[in-house]
Scaffold this motif. Structure first.
Motif, PDB file in Angstrom:
ATOM      1  N   ALA A  13       0.827  -1.195   0.000  1.00 40.91           N
ATOM      2  CA  ALA A  13       0.000   0.000   0.000  1.00 40.91           C
ATOM      3  C   ALA A  13       0.869   1.256   0.000  1.00 40.91           C
ATOM      4  O   ALA A  13       1.906   1.315   0.659  1.00 40.91           O
ATOM      5  CB  ALA A  13      -0.925  -0.001   1.213  1.00 40.91           C
ATOM      6  N   ARG A  14       0.438   2.253  -0.746  1.00 38.73           N
ATOM      7  CA  ARG A  14       1.155   3.528  -0.773  1.00 38.73           C
ATOM      8  C   ARG A  14       0.901   4.322   0.518  1.00 38.73           C
ATOM      9  O   ARG A  14       1.762   5.068   0.962  1.00 38.73           O
ATOM     10  CB  ARG A  14       0.695   4.363  -1.967  1.00 38.73           C
ATOM     11  N   ARG A  30       6.185   4.591   0.910  1.00 38.04           N
ATOM     12  CA  ARG A  30       7.001   4.349  -0.276  1.00 38.04           C
ATOM     13  C   ARG A  30       8.436   4.823  -0.001  1.00 38.04           C
ATOM     14  O   ARG A  30       8.979   5.662  -0.727  1.00 38.04           O
ATOM     15  CB  ARG A  30       6.399   5.098  -1.469  1.00 38.04           C
ATOM     16  N   PRO A  31       9.046   4.300   1.047  1.00 37.14           N
ATOM     17  CA  PRO A  31      10.344   4.840   1.480  1.00 37.14           C
ATOM     18  C   PRO A  31      11.444   4.704   0.443  1.00 37.14           C
ATOM     19  O   PRO A  31      12.364   5.532   0.402  1.00 37.14           O
ATOM     20  CB  PRO A  31      10.654   4.025   2.734  1.00 37.14           C
ATOM     21  N   ASP A  32      11.379   3.684  -0.412  1.00 39.72           N
ATOM     22  CA  ASP A  32      12.410   3.500  -1.423  1.00 39.72           C
ATOM     23  C   ASP A  32      12.381   4.598  -2.484  1.00 39.72           C
ATOM     24  O   ASP A  32      13.366   4.814  -3.193  1.00 39.72           O
ATOM     25  CB  ASP A  32      12.254   2.125  -2.093  1.00 39.72           C
ATOM     26  N   ARG A  65       2.152  10.984   8.317  1.00 38.24           N
ATOM     27  CA  ARG A  65       3.594  10.792   8.474  1.00 38.24           C
ATOM     28  C   ARG A  65       4.176  10.169   7.212  1.00 38.24           C
ATOM     29  O   ARG A  65       3.445   9.778   6.306  1.00 38.24           O
ATOM     30  CB  ARG A  65       3.889   9.893   9.672  1.00 38.24           C
ATOM     31  N   GLY A  66       5.493  10.049   7.202  1.00 40.68           N
ATOM     32  CA  GLY A  66       6.177   9.382   6.109  1.00 40.68           C
ATOM     33  C   GLY A  66       7.078   8.288   6.636  1.00 40.68           C
ATOM     34  O   GLY A  66       7.812   8.500   7.609  1.00 40.68           O
ATOM     35  N   PHE A  71       9.839  12.649   5.004  1.00 38.47           N
ATOM     36  CA  PHE A  71       8.375  12.771   4.998  1.00 38.47           C
ATOM     37  C   PHE A  71       7.849  12.566   3.588  1.00 38.47           C
ATOM     38  O   PHE A  71       7.120  11.619   3.310  1.00 38.47           O
ATOM     39  CB  PHE A  71       7.966  14.148   5.538  1.00 38.47           C
ATOM     40  N   CYS A  72       8.230  13.450   2.680  1.00 37.48           N
ATOM     41  CA  CYS A  72       7.804  13.303   1.282  1.00 37.48           C
ATOM     42  C   CYS A  72       8.617  14.254   0.421  1.00 37.48           C
ATOM     43  O   CYS A  72       8.661  15.462   0.681  1.00 37.48           O
ATOM     44  CB  CYS A  72       6.313  13.616   1.147  1.00 37.48           C
ATOM     45  N   ALA A  73       9.234  13.709  -0.610  1.00 37.04           N
ATOM     46  CA  ALA A  73      10.082  14.505  -1.496  1.00 37.04           C
ATOM     47  C   ALA A  73       9.302  15.169  -2.622  1.00 37.04           C
ATOM     48  O   ALA A  73       9.875  15.905  -3.420  1.00 37.04           O
ATOM     49  CB  ALA A  73      11.187  13.637  -2.091  1.00 37.04           C
ATOM     50  N   GLY A  74       7.987  14.923  -2.708  1.00 32.92           N
ATOM     51  CA  GLY A  74       7.168  15.576  -3.728  1.00 32.92           C
ATOM     52  C   GLY A  74       6.540  14.598  -4.686  1.00 32.92           C
ATOM     53  O   GLY A  74       6.405  13.406  -4.396  1.00 32.92           O
TER      54      GLY A  74
END
Length: 254
Positions: A13-14, A30-32, A65-66, A71-74
């Motif tokens: 899941a995303r 989606r840490p990778d 959260r990320g 957290f999130c690169a965009g």
């Protein structure tokens, strides 16, 4: 669906969800890819928001959260090919997140860039670890923000500061972000979990009825002249919480 298939689906899941004592945590998963946002991430976030809209009796606060180091690169650059438009990412989903009835907190560590910043700006409050960095890099790619950047960023930090951040695409650290009003709670390195726990605990301890009504009234009157806002508050007054008498009695017994 077998147990192994269900487990695999959850793992892939995303956006994952976990609930505990009235707190819902949505985790970008989606840490990778540094939690880059793609169509599937927006579809899953939309589904979570749709469910939360009807869960005001059981969920009193939402944390976004990320997973992994950021957290999130965009937005996912891989999806920005020929024929791409911002509408492909369903920008209404971020607006749906912003309009959730419950208070929403973005818990930021690592990078919070561009689309990730637009996502965080949809939250009511932003908590960030001191090592976090924020930036709007739309200008680097020849893109124009369509997920709320030009509207929410200046409302948080002021027009001139927003222009500086957007025109230069330069990152700022969490300390500066707190100084300009982008970050509401600044946590020390390694202290993000504790800061989020304290904030959500304070929110959940108060009347959910009050929090939800207050958020609704603030949203409905944002930008109105004072007289119109006061009239709206009176007209849309929701009444006391069902447990207000018990709360007052408990205080009186102290």
């Amino acid at each position: 669906m077998s147990a192994s298939q269900m487990s695999a689906r959850v793992m892939s899941a995303r956006v994952t969800r976990s609930d505990s004592e009235g707190l819902c945590t949505l985790m970008l998963n989606r840490p990778d890819k540094r939690n880059a946002l793609d169509r599937r991430a927006f579809e899953e976030l939309d589904a979570h928001c749709a469910a939360l809209e009807g869960e005001t009796a059981t969920i009193g606060c939402v944390v976004l959260r990320g997973k992994g180091p950021v957290f999130c690169a965009g937005a996912d650059i891989a999806e920005l090919g020929p024929g791409f438009t911002d509408s492909a990412f369903r920008p209404h989903v971020i607006e749906r997140l912003a309009r959730l009835p419950q208070p929403v907190i973005a818990a930021v560590h690592g990078l919070c860039f561009t689309g990730g910043l637009e996502l965080a700006l949809a939250a009511d409050l932003i908590v960030a670890e001191r090592g976090a960095r924020f930036a709007d890099t739309h200008g680097k790619w020849g893109l124009v923000g369509a997920w709320g950047m030009t509207q929410r960023l200046p409302r948080r930090v002021g027009l001139a500061t927003a222009k500086r951040l957007m025109f230069t695409a330069s990152p700022i650290d969490a300390g500066e972000a707190a100084t300009i009003g982008l970050v509401d709670v600044l946590a020390e390195e390694g202290g993000l979990d504790a800061a989020v726990a304290t904030l959500t605990g304070d929110i959940l301890a108060n009347s959910w009825h009050t929090n939800i009504a207050t958020k609704r009234l603030l949203g409905e009157t944002d930008g109105l002249p004072l007289a119109e806002g006061l009239a709206h508050e009176h007209y849309r007054y929701p009444g006391f919480a069902p447990d207000h008498a018990e709360r007052i009695a408990a205080f009186s017994r102290r």
